[in-house]
Design a protein around this motif. Structure first.
Motif, PDB file in Angstrom:
ATOM      1  N   MET A   1      52.397 -33.046  16.384  1.00 27.61           N
ATOM      2  CA  MET A   1      53.137 -33.450  17.568  1.00 27.61           C
ATOM      3  C   MET A   1      52.904 -34.938  17.826  1.00 27.61           C
ATOM      4  O   MET A   1      51.814 -35.455  17.576  1.00 27.61           O
ATOM      5  CB  MET A   1      52.669 -32.645  18.779  1.00 27.61           C
ATOM      6  CG  MET A   1      52.745 -31.141  18.601  1.00 27.61           C
ATOM      7  SD  MET A   1      52.258 -30.236  20.099  1.00 27.61           S
ATOM      8  CE  MET A   1      50.526 -30.723  20.258  1.00 27.61           C
ATOM      9  N   ASP A   2      53.920 -35.625  18.334  1.00 21.45           N
ATOM     10  CA  ASP A   2      53.730 -37.007  18.764  1.00 21.45           C
ATOM     11  C   ASP A   2      53.011 -37.043  20.109  1.00 21.45           C
ATOM     12  O   ASP A   2      52.096 -37.837  20.320  1.00 21.45           O
ATOM     13  CB  ASP A   2      55.083 -37.721  18.875  1.00 21.45           C
ATOM     14  CG  ASP A   2      55.796 -37.822  17.544  1.00 21.45           C
ATOM     15  OD1 ASP A   2      55.109 -37.870  16.503  1.00 21.45           O
ATOM     16  OD2 ASP A   2      57.039 -37.848  17.542  1.00 21.45           O
ATOM     17  N   ARG A   3      53.458 -36.199  21.008  1.00 19.84           N
ATOM     18  CA  ARG A   3      52.826 -36.032  22.323  1.00 19.84           C
ATOM     19  C   ARG A   3      52.786 -34.546  22.640  1.00 19.84           C
ATOM     20  O   ARG A   3      53.571 -33.766  22.129  1.00 19.84           O
ATOM     21  CB  ARG A   3      53.624 -36.747  23.411  1.00 19.84           C
ATOM     22  CG  ARG A   3      53.600 -38.244  23.381  1.00 19.84           C
ATOM     23  CD  ARG A   3      54.483 -38.809  24.496  1.00 19.84           C
ATOM     24  NE  ARG A   3      54.101 -38.294  25.824  1.00 19.84           N
ATOM     25  CZ  ARG A   3      54.824 -38.523  26.933  1.00 19.84           C
ATOM     26  NH1 ARG A   3      55.944 -39.222  26.866  1.00 19.84           N
ATOM     27  NH2 ARG A   3      54.422 -38.049  28.096  1.00 19.84           N
ATOM     28  N   GLY A   4      51.847 -34.163  23.516  1.00 23.31           N
ATOM     29  CA  GLY A   4      51.794 -32.790  23.964  1.00 23.31           C
ATOM     30  C   GLY A   4      50.460 -32.133  23.689  1.00 23.31           C
ATOM     31  O   GLY A   4      49.613 -32.681  22.975  1.00 23.31           O
ATOM     32  N   THR A   5      50.290 -30.960  24.266  1.00 19.45           N
ATOM     33  CA  THR A   5      49.072 -30.177  24.078  1.00 19.45           C
ATOM     34  C   THR A   5      49.412 -28.838  23.453  1.00 19.45           C
ATOM     35  O   THR A   5      50.516 -28.311  23.628  1.00 19.45           O
ATOM     36  CB  THR A   5      48.335 -29.937  25.414  1.00 19.45           C
ATOM     37  OG1 THR A   5      49.169 -29.145  26.280  1.00 19.45           O
ATOM     38  CG2 THR A   5      48.003 -31.246  26.102  1.00 19.45           C
TER      39      THR A   5
END
Length: 253
Positions: A55-59
């Motif tokens: 993922m580029d961003r996120g949890t």
């Protein structure tokens, strides 16, 4: 308890955004179907959840344990050994089967339980034969993948995933390479798994499965979850115009 938790997932390829702030939670025993047009981000979402894409961003969390956390607007993944342990939470079933062609069906099912999970070969073989019985393939233990039909190969793939005792199964368009008769064989097995309480995330073009076997249906378009709800609501009274347009096209209404 949530088996899978995804928050604020962003992913792009070559500067082109594919997922734009997707969040998803799947509870234990829940069957969730992802539907939507090609290119909407369904398979990318599943591949990020399965740690096949970063993922580029996120949890991302499995049963409360963090695989990736967002820091300074980017995803920071757990150490490799921790990710290795977290991968045991899920099993994967692809459209292309991905069986080892030089292994028998039985060895395809027992290799990971013995080498990765450390089970005895006798225990692994006993369980593998029980899974093949459940899949209607008890007589195929000594066969090689090339000797099986596509539907049989896909049922072996499902059995292989189950042999690792996953908490959730990820299916990425598992019937798209099969003709209608063989598709029915695989969907029957998946419906039985759903009835047995297996937690599942299914990317599918099979609207009958999404409508009849899911607890929740998610419609994706343009990298976001545009609409989600109970299947009867999504298929009978969709609220989003994009959902209505898609279902009108695929269902011919």
């Amino acid at each position: 308890m949530y088996i899978l938790e995804i928050d604020n997932l962003y992913k792009q390829f070559g500067g082109n955004p594919v997922l734009r702030g997707v969040s998803l939670r799947i509870a234990e025993g829940e069957v969730v179907s992802l539907i939507g047009p090609s290119g909407s981000g369904k398979s990318t979402l599943l591949r990020c959840a399965a740690l096949l894409e970063t993922m580029d961003r996120g949890t991302l969390r499995f049963s409360g344990r963090t695989a990736a956390a967002e820091r300074d607007s980017r995803s920071v993944y757990a150490p490799r050994q921790q990710l290795h342990q977290l991968r045991r939470n899920f099993g994967l079933v692809f459209q292309s089967f991905n069986l080892f062609p030089h292994y028998t069906v039985l060895r395809n099912l027992t290799d990971a339980p013995v080498r990765v999970a450390g089970r005895s070969r006798a225990e692994a073989e006993d369980e593998a034969r029980a899974l093949l019985q459940k899949m209607g393939l008890a007589d195929k233990a000594g066969a090689y993948p090339c000797e099986l039909s596509g539907g049989q190969q896909q049922r072996v793939s499902i059995a292989r995933a189950l042999a690792m005792h996953p908490k959730i199964l990820f299916f990425d368009e598992p019937t798209s390479a099969l003709d209608p008769e063989l598709t029915g064989e695989v969907l029957s097995v998946m419906r039985q798994l759903a009835d047995d309480g297996m937690t599942m995330l299914v990317v599918t073009h099979e609207m009958s499965f999404a409508r009849d076997a899911s607890d929740r249906t998610l419609f994706m378009a343009d990298g976001v979850i545009a609409e989600e709800g109970a299947p009867e609501q999504i298929f009978s009274q969709p609220q989003n115009p994009r959902t209505r347009q898609f279902l009108s096209g695929v269902l011919g209404r």
